[in-house]
Write an enzyme that holds these catalytic residues in place. Sequence first.
Site, mmCIF file in Angstrom:
data_model
loop_
_atom_site.group_PDB
_atom_site.id
_atom_site.type_symbol
_atom_site.label_atom_id
_atom_site.label_comp_id
_atom_site.label_asym_id
_atom_site.label_seq_id
_atom_site.Cartn_x
_atom_site.Cartn_y
_atom_site.Cartn_z
ATOM 1 N N ALA A 195 0.831 -1.200 0.000
ATOM 2 C CA ALA A 195 0.000 0.000 0.000
ATOM 3 C C ALA A 195 0.865 1.249 0.000
ATOM 4 C CB ALA A 195 -0.925 -0.001 1.221
ATOM 5 N N VAL A 196 1.955 1.220 0.767
ATOM 6 C CA VAL A 196 2.874 2.361 0.800
ATOM 7 C C VAL A 196 3.511 2.565 -0.572
ATOM 8 C CG1 VAL A 196 5.037 3.226 1.787
ATOM 9 C CG2 VAL A 196 3.323 2.165 3.263
ATOM 10 N N ASP B 295 8.753 1.368 2.304
ATOM 11 C CA ASP B 295 8.088 0.080 2.048
ATOM 12 C C ASP B 295 9.033 -1.101 2.266
ATOM 13 O OD1 ASP B 295 9.666 0.541 -0.179
ATOM 14 O OD2 ASP B 295 8.030 0.507 -1.621
ATOM 15 N N GLY B 296 10.265 -0.981 1.781
ATOM 16 C CA GLY B 296 11.228 -2.057 1.991
ATOM 17 C C GLY B 296 11.565 -2.241 3.457
ATOM 18 N N ARG C 148 10.957 -5.680 5.719
ATOM 19 C CA ARG C 148 12.005 -6.344 6.507
ATOM 20 C C ARG C 148 11.608 -6.468 7.975
ATOM 21 N NH1 ARG C 148 15.102 -3.314 2.915
ATOM 22 N NH2 ARG C 148 15.244 -1.555 4.375
ATOM 23 N N ASP D 53 7.862 -2.852 -6.513
ATOM 24 C CA ASP D 53 8.622 -1.643 -6.211
ATOM 25 C C ASP D 53 9.432 -1.192 -7.417
ATOM 26 O OD1 ASP D 53 9.541 0.329 -4.226
ATOM 27 O OD2 ASP D 53 11.475 -0.647 -4.470
ATOM 28 N N ASP E 60 8.758 2.182 -9.669
ATOM 29 C CA ASP E 60 9.843 3.174 -9.757
ATOM 30 C C ASP E 60 9.955 3.706 -11.176
ATOM 31 O OD1 ASP E 60 10.502 3.008 -7.108
ATOM 32 O OD2 ASP E 60 12.279 1.763 -7.402
#
Length: 218
Positions: free
Chosen positions: A30-31, A69-70, A74, A87, A91
Amino acid sequence: MLNKYARGFFTRVLTPFAAMLLRWGVSPDAVTLIGTAGSVAGALVFFPRGEFFWGTITITLFIFSDLVDGNMARQAGRSSKWGAFLDSTLDRVADAAIFGGLAMWYAGKGDNDILCAVSIFCLASGQVVSYTKARGESLGFPVNVSGLVERAERLVISLVAAGFAGLHKFGVPYIEWLLPIALWVVAAGSLVTVAQRMLTVRRESAELEAAGAAEGVK
């Protein structure tokens, strides 16, 4: 260089924010989607009208989602190939919107066909920079080179210059020339980076073929 040092710094700074979003039940995907939508909107709403300062502020606020988001994935132990694919794909969408918005300005009220072409070249060459690495790796080559201008450098150079160029509307004289200079720098740097990656894959391919031939002789 920016990926190596700046990413580590901002990751540490944004870790508490990422943890808070997880507590609220927000997912990393979502982010990613919200960040891309905000970046695209900022670029395509403000840049074609020459509102470079506010466009840059909007894009910068949303573009930090690329780090959040990453970090969330994690922390939650949910890192996945799907998340990495989403992602990376989005980008490219955000990058296209940024340089596309600049091209629209120069094609319209900016009235400069050369800078419009340079903006389009920045858009296209940025996609090719990413493609050369992804394609090389998919063929089994390590593509053991980063290159002169990666995504972080492209965005920092372009957005910092656009933000400062936008101060021209607040009465700062001559500062609008920063953006054309930055676009030429990004265009040249991207071209060099494409060449670096192509030559690296060519070398790695030759080394692999030579190793195979040597094994065949044995």
